[in-house]
Design a protein around this motif. Structure first.
Motif, PDB file in Angstrom:
ATOM      1  N   LEU A 502      41.055  49.746  48.439  1.00 53.30           N
ATOM      2  CA  LEU A 502      41.905  50.351  47.399  1.00 53.30           C
ATOM      3  C   LEU A 502      42.553  49.297  46.501  1.00 53.30           C
ATOM      4  N   PRO A 503      43.178  48.231  47.051  1.00 53.80           N
ATOM      5  CA  PRO A 503      43.699  47.203  46.143  1.00 53.80           C
ATOM      6  C   PRO A 503      42.601  46.588  45.275  1.00 53.80           C
ATOM      7  N   ILE A 504      41.400  46.431  45.844  1.00 54.99           N
ATOM      8  CA  ILE A 504      40.329  45.816  45.048  1.00 54.99           C
ATOM      9  C   ILE A 504      39.936  46.702  43.880  1.00 54.99           C
ATOM     10  N   LEU A 505      39.831  48.013  44.120  1.00 54.79           N
ATOM     11  CA  LEU A 505      39.487  48.904  43.012  1.00 54.79           C
ATOM     12  C   LEU A 505      40.594  48.853  41.949  1.00 54.79           C
ATOM     13  N   ALA A 506      41.850  48.752  42.402  1.00 56.07           N
ATOM     14  CA  ALA A 506      42.960  48.677  41.445  1.00 56.07           C
ATOM     15  C   ALA A 506      42.885  47.378  40.649  1.00 56.07           C
ATOM     16  N   ILE A 507      42.606  46.271  41.335  1.00 54.43           N
ATOM     17  CA  ILE A 507      42.485  44.997  40.616  1.00 54.43           C
ATOM     18  C   ILE A 507      41.328  45.072  39.621  1.00 54.43           C
ATOM     19  N   ALA A 508      40.208  45.641  40.078  1.00 56.67           N
ATOM     20  CA  ALA A 508      39.040  45.740  39.191  1.00 56.67           C
ATOM     21  C   ALA A 508      39.379  46.557  37.954  1.00 56.67           C
ATOM     22  N   GLY A 509      40.086  47.679  38.166  1.00 58.26           N
ATOM     23  CA  GLY A 509      40.470  48.504  37.024  1.00 58.26           C
ATOM     24  C   GLY A 509      41.340  47.737  36.061  1.00 58.26           C
ATOM     25  N   SER A 510      42.283  46.976  36.609  1.00 57.54           N
ATOM     26  CA  SER A 510      43.200  46.286  35.719  1.00 57.54           C
ATOM     27  C   SER A 510      42.540  45.088  35.036  1.00 57.54           C
ATOM     28  N   LEU A 511      41.585  44.431  35.727  1.00 53.33           N
ATOM     29  CA  LEU A 511      40.858  43.332  35.082  1.00 53.33           C
ATOM     30  C   LEU A 511      39.948  43.849  33.967  1.00 53.33           C
ATOM     31  N   ALA A 512      39.290  44.994  34.244  1.00 58.00           N
ATOM     32  CA  ALA A 512      38.360  45.531  33.240  1.00 58.00           C
ATOM     33  C   ALA A 512      39.094  45.871  31.950  1.00 58.00           C
ATOM     34  N   ALA A 513      40.359  46.281  32.078  1.00 66.70           N
ATOM     35  CA  ALA A 513      41.111  46.702  30.898  1.00 66.70           C
ATOM     36  C   ALA A 513      41.558  45.520  30.051  1.00 66.70           C
ATOM     37  N   LYS A 514      41.523  44.321  30.628  1.00 64.97           N
ATOM     38  CA  LYS A 514      42.023  43.151  29.897  1.00 64.97           C
ATOM     39  C   LYS A 514      41.008  42.661  28.864  1.00 64.97           C
ATOM     40  N   LYS A 515      41.580  42.043  27.818  1.00 65.85           N
ATOM     41  CA  LYS A 515      40.704  41.333  26.880  1.00 65.85           C
ATOM     42  C   LYS A 515      40.268  40.031  27.544  1.00 65.85           C
ATOM     43  N   SER A 516      39.189  39.471  27.063  1.00 68.28           N
ATOM     44  CA  SER A 516      38.768  38.199  27.619  1.00 68.28           C
ATOM     45  C   SER A 516      39.453  37.085  26.847  1.00 68.28           C
ATOM     46  N   ALA A 517      40.169  36.230  27.580  1.00 64.56           N
ATOM     47  CA  ALA A 517      40.816  35.103  26.919  1.00 64.56           C
ATOM     48  C   ALA A 517      39.762  34.065  26.596  1.00 64.56           C
TER      49      ALA A 517
END
Lengths: 566, 189
Positions: A502-517
């Motif tokens: 569950l934390p991994i899916l949450a991290i994945a969701g939040s990373l996917a939403a980010k722009k790429s620096a």
């Protein structure tokens, strides 16, 4: 060490590492819906499954929708399997008339197979009907690694995608994992195993009169098909009670080599799948290097420890050679040590020798491998997503050291991700130390211990480590089938599975939403030797140090006592 | 959102159960029974009358000085369920059992008892011995059967299996089957 041992070790690494880049690319193409060699055969089956389920394979989910689907599926599997195990006496395909399980054992077994742990508090040939083996456990052997694989590709997409809310479709990822990745390889492996001598039959057990006239019942069953997926899906639940030590489960040195390589085959390939997702295979090689360092170091210690004579037997008129109690003649010490390290590095948990009878230090390395969170190759999907968590922690620590916002492959790690990361770091300590401490402290549960002294403590420690790490191997003298341990180990297995997913899916969701620096020259490179060293140290310090006191009380104390001559 | 996932959850589970729980094992069984019928049915060993006397892959108990004895078994060669001793190296019960077995098995003038003869296997059904563990028993069997040692040594050599990547072993049931046939012959003479 004999010449054949060197050949065995060489053959093992060749079988694992040579196919990995190709298989990794294949899995990437499959999971992203590209056409592959098997598409003409499997695509119609895949489409039929979606039609049956009412799933639109083009529609993607956000991380919450994905998690909900995953949890609903797990719940359905759990209830279904629990019911099958309780009712197996009446479900048919049961020539030995084996009765239904009691509820604590059925619960433990259902959780165990649904979480890809395959902890076994029972003996298959005595407690399971063919129906339960095939339509119950066998099915979970396929879908539970496919769930792990699905979570991994979501993590990969999270890193690879930019400003995206969706991370994939659970039903599609899971179905493709089973159809294209697991099934074809299992079919080949199962037939190889039958050739080597593993039974595959639906007949009742055969009754034989031995040469001296005793009665012998020869157990049969659809064993090869189950053993193939047990190895490839990092499941580990044996068809027979003693797992791959059983001559029917692992008949020859060759079956042993291939079963052993099958444990790591897919986890090693997934490193390259990850590299294709992030379009940078240097990252794959860096992670592979770190895993290989830990694997080879652990193997060296275990092999050395197993080859030493047991000081407790030094005064006896017997050959003073390595530990052979609980090991099979056709496999020998080197193959047993290599298997023990492979099965605990990956979260497989099958055994070809009894870890309980390993030398003190030889039994400690398997425990340590699991305590690190099963990230040295690890389970199908589960190993690499665990490893990627360590990568993020390393990046975070490196960021603190150089005073920059930590970022990995262009994705900034912020407070939310770090909070979730820390949550996952607590899973192993809670499952192993808290549950384990209860297990040794309460008078009733401590009765399950079968060996005296420090080793008795190791048995409990091993059981809860194995459960939480979703491994499934055991110090098998431990009497695991009591209502207390059945329920508590089931809880540890659930914690170890969903405390990560569950934390991994949450991290994945939040990373996917980010722009790429944009990656400028100042960002910390994550593919060089410096990063590999740092990552390996972080795994050992963050993952391992927590458990050093517990290991000192168990295997290390046992080792020192043995050297002292009691 | 939760309720919308019930249908896919149930139908995917049913689909997977049919595919991986029925179609897959049945396919493997069909091919295996055609291609490898002996192995698929337990590698059974039959005598001249066609009676099943065991499986090539499962050890059976052989008490008596005139037989090759397999490794000791924690479960007394039980096949349902198979069992290991799971004794820790530090467990005094292990040292005690090994000491007793060593005393019983030791043959004067032949040196230390091979490790495999005093340790139980992981399965309790280990069908093999190392050549050293088999040869250690030759003197005893030769005396009990009143036959030359050399013919027993030749028998072991003839049945040795030498895989490239694994230890040399010899199958105990195969050795004893050969002895049983030989016994019939010597009686006929």
């Amino acid at each position: 060490m004999h010449i054949q041992d060197y050949w065995l070790i060489l053959a093992f690494f060749v079988l694992v590492l040579v196919p990995a880049p190709f298989l990794g690319r294949y899995i990437f193409r499959v999971m992203e819906g590209h056409k592959t060699l098997l598409s003409p055969v499997l695509l119609p089956i895949e489409r039929f499954c979606y039609r049956l389920a009412g799933v639109d394979s083009q529609a993607e989910q956000d991380w919450k929708g994905y998690s909900t689907a995953l949890l609903m599926f797990t719940l359905a599997c759990l209830i279904g399997l629990f019911a099958i195990l309780m009712l197996q006496g009446r479900l048919g395909l049961n020539p030995e008339h084996i009765a239904g399980m009691d509820w604590p054992l059925a619960l433990n077994t259902a959780v165990s197979f649904v979480t890809n742990t395959n902890w076994q508090a029972y003996s298959g040939e005595a407690s399971l009907s063919y129906f339960s083996q095939m339509l119950g456990l066998g099915v979970q052997n396929f879908v539970s690694p496919a769930v792990g694989l699905a979570v991994l590709v979501v993590f990969c997409r999270g890193i690879a995608r930019r400003s995206s809310n969706s991370i994939g479709n659970f039903w599609v990822d899971m179905t493709r994992g089973v159809l294209y990745v697991l099934l074809p390889f299992c079919l080949l492996l199962a037939l190889f195993l039958v050739w080597q001598g593993v039974p595959q039959s639906f007949m009742a057990y055969v009754h034989a009169k031995t040469l001296l006239g005793a009665d012998q019942s020869i157990p049969l069953g659809p064993a090869a098909s189950q053993i193939a997926i047990k190895q490839l899906g990092t499941n580990g639940g044996g068809f027979f009670g003693v797992n791959s030590a059983h001559p029917f489960e692992n008949p020859t040195a060759w079956s042993n080599l291939v079963e052993m390589a099958s444990i790591i085959l897919i986890p090693a390939a997934l490193l390259f799948t990850f590299g294709h997702y992030v379009k940078d295979l240097r990252q794959s090689r860096a992670l592979l290097a770190s895993m290989l360092i830990l694997f080879v170091a652990g193997f060296a210690v275990t092999l050395y420890a197993e080859l030493q004579p047991n000081p407790a037997l030094a005064a006896l008129p017997i050959e003073q050679s390595g530990a052979f109690e609980g090991k099979e003649s056709r496999l020998g010490i080197a193959a047993s040590a290599l298997w023990a390290v492979a099965t605990t590095a990956a979260s497989n948990g099958s055994v070809n020798a009894m870890h309980d009878s390993f030398s003190a230090l030889g039994g400690m390395i398997p425990m340590l491998n699991m305590m690190l969170g099963e990230v040295i190759f690890g389970g199908v999907g589960a190993g690499l997503y665990g490893m990627l968590l360590f990568v993020l922690i390393t990046v975070f620590l490196a960021g603190l050291m150089i005073g920059r916002t930590p970022e990995y492959l262009g994705k900034k790690l912020e407070a939310r991700e770090v909070r979730l990361l820390v949550m996952t770091l607590l899973v192993m300590p809670v499952g192993v130390l808290v549950f384990g401490a209860l297990g040794v402290s309460l008078p009733g549960p401590a009765m399950s211990i079968s060996n005296p002294g420090a080793h008795g403590f190791s048995q409990v420690l091993y059981a809860y480590t194995s459960g939480t790490a979703n491994n499934g191997s055991a110090f098998a003298g431990f009497g695991a089938n009591t209502p207390y341990h059945d329920v508590m180990i089931a809880l540890a297995m659930l914690l170890g599975r969903f405390g990560f997913i569950l934390p991994i899916l949450a991290i994945a969701g939040s990373l996917a939403a980010k722009k790429s620096a944009p990656q400028d020259g100042n960002s910390f490179p994550t593919h060089g030797p410096l990063f590999v060293t740092l990552l390996t140290m972080v795994i050992l310090l963050v993952g391992g140090l927590t458990f050093l006191p517990a290991l000192a009380l168990g295997p290390i104390a046992e080792h020192l006592t043995l050297l002292q001559g009691f | 959102m939760m309720f919308k996932q019930i249908r896919p959850a149930l139908s995917v589970l049913v689909f997977m159960t049919l595919l991986t729980g029925a179609v897959y094992p049945l396919t493997v069984t069909a091919i295996a029974q055609l291609a490898f019928p002996v192995q698929a049915n337990g590698s059974l060993v039959r005598d001249a009358q066609g009676e099943v006397r065991g499986s090539q892959l499962l050890a059976q108990g052989f008490a008596g000085a005139q037989w090759f004895q397999p490794r000791p078994s924690a479960g007394d060669y039980a096949t349902v369920a198979s069992a290991a001793s799971n004794l820790a190296p530090s467990n005094p019960a292990l040292a005690k059992r090994v000491a007793e077995d060593a005393k019983r098995l030791q043959v004067a003038g032949q040196g230390a008892v091979p490790m495999q003869l005093v340790t139980t296997s992981g399965s309790g059904l280990d069908p093999h011995l190392s050549p050293a563990a088999a040869r250690y028993q030759v003197a005893r069997i030769a005396a009990a059967r009143n036959m030359p040692r050399a013919s027993l040594d030749r028998l072991i050599d003839a049945l040795l299996e030498t895989p490239l990547i694994g230890p040399q072993v010899v199958n105990v049931l195969a050795l004893n089957m050969a002895l049983a046939e030989n016994q019939d012959l010597s009686r006929a003479e």
